[in-house]
Design an enzyme around this catalytic site. Structure first.
Site, PDB file in Angstrom:
ATOM      1  N   GLY A  18     127.827  95.140  15.963  1.00 28.41           N
ATOM      2  CA  GLY A  18     126.585  94.482  16.364  1.00 28.41           C
ATOM      3  C   GLY A  18     125.504  95.414  16.872  1.00 28.41           C
ATOM      4  O   GLY A  18     124.588  94.983  17.574  1.00 28.41           O
ATOM      5  N   ASN A  20     123.116  96.660  15.200  1.00 27.24           N
ATOM      6  CA  ASN A  20     121.826  96.204  14.651  1.00 27.24           C
ATOM      7  C   ASN A  20     121.311  94.982  15.403  1.00 27.24           C
ATOM      8  O   ASN A  20     120.110  94.862  15.647  1.00 27.24           O
ATOM      9  CB  ASN A  20     121.939  95.923  13.153  1.00 27.24           C
ATOM     10  CG  ASN A  20     121.844  97.189  12.331  1.00 27.24           C
ATOM     11  OD1 ASN A  20     120.769  97.754  12.178  1.00 27.24           O
ATOM     12  ND2 ASN A  20     122.978  97.676  11.844  1.00 27.24           N
ATOM     13  N   MET A  98     130.437  90.451   6.743  1.00 25.93           N
ATOM     14  CA  MET A  98     131.305  90.891   5.657  1.00 25.93           C
ATOM     15  C   MET A  98     131.669  89.797   4.658  1.00 25.93           C
ATOM     16  O   MET A  98     132.605  89.973   3.870  1.00 25.93           O
ATOM     17  CB  MET A  98     132.582  91.511   6.244  1.00 25.93           C
ATOM     18  CG  MET A  98     132.316  92.733   7.119  1.00 25.93           C
ATOM     19  SD  MET A  98     131.377  94.021   6.270  1.00 25.93           S
ATOM     20  CE  MET A  98     132.643  94.668   5.189  1.00 25.93           C
ATOM     21  N   ASN A 115     119.363  91.007   4.757  1.00 22.96           N
ATOM     22  CA  ASN A 115     120.579  91.803   4.953  1.00 22.96           C
ATOM     23  C   ASN A 115     120.184  93.260   5.111  1.00 22.96           C
ATOM     24  O   ASN A 115     119.193  93.713   4.536  1.00 22.96           O
ATOM     25  CB  ASN A 115     121.504  91.657   3.736  1.00 22.96           C
ATOM     26  CG  ASN A 115     122.798  92.439   3.921  1.00 22.96           C
ATOM     27  OD1 ASN A 115     123.413  92.394   4.987  1.00 22.96           O
ATOM     28  ND2 ASN A 115     123.218  93.171   2.901  1.00 22.96           N
ATOM     29  N   HIS A 117     121.660  97.086   4.474  1.00 26.93           N
ATOM     30  CA  HIS A 117     122.716  97.767   3.710  1.00 26.93           C
ATOM     31  C   HIS A 117     122.551  99.284   3.883  1.00 26.93           C
ATOM     32  O   HIS A 117     121.431  99.796   3.780  1.00 26.93           O
ATOM     33  CB  HIS A 117     122.618  97.381   2.231  1.00 26.93           C
ATOM     34  CG  HIS A 117     123.719  98.001   1.427  1.00 26.93           C
ATOM     35  ND1 HIS A 117     125.007  97.502   1.428  1.00 26.93           N
ATOM     36  CD2 HIS A 117     123.741  99.099   0.635  1.00 26.93           C
ATOM     37  CE1 HIS A 117     125.765  98.261   0.656  1.00 26.93           C
ATOM     38  NE2 HIS A 117     125.026  99.242   0.168  1.00 26.93           N
ATOM     39  N   ASP A 149     120.195  87.292  -2.172  1.00 30.90           N
ATOM     40  CA  ASP A 149     120.281  86.343  -3.293  1.00 30.90           C
ATOM     41  C   ASP A 149     121.752  86.136  -3.616  1.00 30.90           C
ATOM     42  O   ASP A 149     122.621  86.497  -2.813  1.00 30.90           O
ATOM     43  CB  ASP A 149     119.449  86.833  -4.499  1.00 30.90           C
ATOM     44  CG  ASP A 149     119.982  88.108  -5.103  1.00 30.90           C
ATOM     45  OD1 ASP A 149     121.093  88.552  -4.718  1.00 30.90           O
ATOM     46  OD2 ASP A 149     119.280  88.680  -5.960  1.00 30.90           O
ATOM     47  N   GLY A 151     123.730  87.584  -5.600  1.00 26.98           N
ATOM     48  CA  GLY A 151     124.538  88.759  -5.894  1.00 26.98           C
ATOM     49  C   GLY A 151     124.955  89.504  -4.629  1.00 26.98           C
ATOM     50  O   GLY A 151     124.654  89.075  -3.508  1.00 26.98           O
ATOM     51  N   GLU A 182     118.626 102.562  10.709  1.00 23.11           N
ATOM     52  CA  GLU A 182     118.771 101.107  10.622  1.00 23.11           C
ATOM     53  C   GLU A 182     118.159 100.420  11.831  1.00 23.11           C
ATOM     54  O   GLU A 182     117.543  99.355  11.711  1.00 23.11           O
ATOM     55  CB  GLU A 182     120.257 100.717  10.535  1.00 23.11           C
ATOM     56  CG  GLU A 182     120.911 101.046   9.219  1.00 23.11           C
ATOM     57  CD  GLU A 182     122.341 100.539   9.128  1.00 23.11           C
ATOM     58  OE1 GLU A 182     122.842 100.431   8.016  1.00 23.11           O
ATOM     59  OE2 GLU A 182     122.960 100.259  10.173  1.00 23.11           O
TER      60      GLU A 182
HETATM   61  C1  GRF Z   1     125.589  98.700   9.196  1.00 22.32           C
HETATM   62  O1  GRF Z   1     125.724 100.046   8.830  1.00 22.32           O
HETATM   63  C2  GRF Z   1     125.035  97.891   8.075  1.00 22.32           C
HETATM   64  O2  GRF Z   1     124.192  98.606   7.229  1.00 22.32           O
HETATM   65  C3  GRF Z   1     126.279  97.485   7.326  1.00 22.32           C
HETATM   66  O3  GRF Z   1     127.248  97.272   8.311  1.00 22.32           O
HETATM   67  C4  GRF Z   1     126.942  98.045   9.466  1.00 22.32           C
HETATM   68  C5  GRF Z   1     126.916  97.128  10.632  1.00 22.32           C
HETATM   69  O4  GRF Z   1     126.802  97.820  11.840  1.00 22.32           O
HETATM   70  N1  GRF Z   1     126.003  96.321   6.513  1.00 22.32           N
HETATM   71  P1  GRF Z   1     126.582  97.034  13.217  1.00 22.32           P
HETATM   72  O5  GRF Z   1     127.665  95.971  13.328  1.00 22.32           O
HETATM   73  O6  GRF Z   1     125.212  96.459  13.214  1.00 22.32           O
HETATM   74  O7  GRF Z   1     126.755  98.093  14.272  1.00 22.32           O
END
Ligand code: GRF
Length: 199
Positions: A18, A20, A98, A115, A117, A149, A151, A182
């Site tokens: 978490g 992000n 996930m 999202n 990535h 989307d 995919g 990020e």
């Molecule tokens: C991030 O690197 C994101 O790009 C990927 O999963 C990771 C999640 O990190 N999809 P966090 O849980 O936000 O620390």
């Protein structure tokens, strides 16, 4: 719906640490993002994202995926959509979530599901993109915020940030460098989407 001068309501979905979600929260708290996190949801009862949310006083709940470890069953997708709509959430942010979000969410939230990535899409979609970049001998990677989307990691790109891949990088050191980017990219992407939402 909230937009313009109104505060955008975010629903954040994650499965892991978490960081992000924390970065989005920090941007809200320092006044650089006009939004509120209405709810944090995780398919992983042990995900630290839930702890982070609780510490911040944000409602945090586990998504019931019917005991499946990776599948996101239709019934659970439906329940998720109903919960987010009932809370009047404007934008859904997947942050290390996930499982694949499908219908009815995609139709209920057109261009409202984001999202993040850890690669410069379309390079290295799917799992462990940082490992893919190292294995591929890439000299550059980064991160992408995109619309979701049907995919996997295929929706229209909102913002990207690049980082170098160094000669001595491991998957972990590269991922750490990507995560620094990020944490500013995601709030910036939400700001960009928020101004496009009409009241
Ligand atoms: C991030 O690197 C994101 O790009 C990927 O999963 C990771 C999640 O990190 N999809 P966090 O849980 O936000 O620390």
């Amino acid at each position: 719906m909230s937009a313009g001068n109104h505060t955008i309501k975010l629903g954040i979905l994650g499965s892991g640490s978490g960081s992000n979600m924390q970065a989005i929260l920090d941007a809200i708290e320092d006044g650089s993002l006009n939004a509120e996190i209405t709810i944090v949801l995780s398919d992983n009862p042990d995900g630290y994202i839930l702890e982070r949310a609780k510490k911040a006083g944000i409602p945090a709940e586990v998504i019931d995926c019917g005991g499946f470890t990776t599948k996101f069953p239709d019934q659970s997708q439906q329940a998720l959509a109903e919960k987010l709509k009932a809370l009047d959430v404007d934008i859904i942010c997947l942050a290390g979530f996930m499982r694949l979000v499908k219908q009815p969410m995609l139709d209920l939230y057109p261009n409202r599901i984001l999202n993040i990535h850890p690669s410069i899409l379309p390079a290295y979609p799917g799992l462990e993109a940082w490992q893919q970049a190292v294995d591929d001998g890439a000299t550059e990677s980064g991160c992408t915020v995109h619309y979701v989307d049907a995919g996997m990691d295929t929706g229209p790109i909102i913002l990207q940030a690049k980082v170098p891949v160094l000669a001595n990088d491991t998957a972990d050191t590269l991922h750490q460098r990507i995560q620094v980017e990020e944490h500013s990219l995601y709030p910036a992407a939400i700001r960009k989407v928020a101004v496009e939402i009409k009241p």
